[in-house]
Design a protein around this motif. Sequence first.
Motif, short mmCIF file in Angstrom:
data_model
loop_
_atom_site.label_atom_id
_atom_site.label_comp_id
_atom_site.label_asym_id
_atom_site.label_seq_id
_atom_site.Cartn_x
_atom_site.Cartn_y
_atom_site.Cartn_z
N MET A 40 -8.12 -5.09 64.58
CA MET A 40 -8.49 -4.26 63.44
C MET A 40 -9.91 -3.71 63.63
N THR A 41 -10.82 -4.57 64.06
CA THR A 41 -12.20 -4.15 64.28
C THR A 41 -12.28 -3.16 65.45
N CYS A 73 -6.82 -2.59 55.29
CA CYS A 73 -5.88 -3.17 56.26
C CYS A 73 -5.43 -4.57 55.89
N SER A 74 -6.04 -5.18 54.90
CA SER A 74 -5.73 -6.58 54.59
C SER A 74 -4.27 -6.77 54.16
N VAL A 75 -3.72 -5.81 53.44
CA VAL A 75 -2.30 -5.91 53.06
C VAL A 75 -1.43 -5.84 54.31
N GLY A 76 -1.73 -4.89 55.19
CA GLY A 76 -1.00 -4.79 56.45
C GLY A 76 -1.18 -6.02 57.32
N ALA A 77 -2.40 -6.57 57.32
CA ALA A 77 -2.69 -7.78 58.11
C ALA A 77 -1.91 -8.97 57.56
N VAL A 104 4.80 -3.58 61.49
CA VAL A 104 4.82 -3.49 60.03
C VAL A 104 3.41 -3.22 59.50
N GLY A 105 2.42 -3.92 60.03
CA GLY A 105 1.05 -3.71 59.59
C GLY A 105 0.55 -2.32 59.91
N ALA A 106 0.94 -1.76 61.04
CA ALA A 106 0.46 -0.44 61.46
C ALA A 106 0.88 0.66 60.51
N VAL A 107 2.09 0.59 59.99
CA VAL A 107 2.57 1.61 59.06
C VAL A 107 1.68 1.65 57.82
N TRP A 108 1.40 0.50 57.26
CA TRP A 108 0.52 0.42 56.09
C TRP A 108 -0.88 0.91 56.44
N ASN A 109 -1.41 0.41 57.53
CA ASN A 109 -2.79 0.72 57.90
C ASN A 109 -3.03 2.21 58.07
#
Length: 122
Positions: A40-41, A73-77, A104-109
Amino acid sequence: AFSAVGGLGVVVHLAVLAVAFKGFGEGFVAAQILATVVAMTFNYVVNNSLTYRDRRLRGWRFVTGWLSFSLACSVGAFANVGIAAYLFDRQTFWVLSALSGVLVGAVWNYAVTSVYTWRQQS
């Protein structure tokens, strides 16, 4: 560009996961969390430098931008780690578990950070 950076982020994620999980013997969930935060960073820094260079955040705004990016990104994470842990617990190969979570996380992010972190300043 965001997708290309995301692809590099997946490589970073898997490298950190492999080192933590296989190299240092860390538990899968802890290694997945670490890999998620590092990727993420990485994605934030590269997107700030390349993808959104016309809206690049500098100085204190770089730090607050990273915080907003991490928050967004926390929701995606959370979904990433949850899905990866669920699949790993059901004997799915660790790389496939991790990649499923990342997807799954990438779509949200993408949906959230492209609007929230690098929004046009008025």
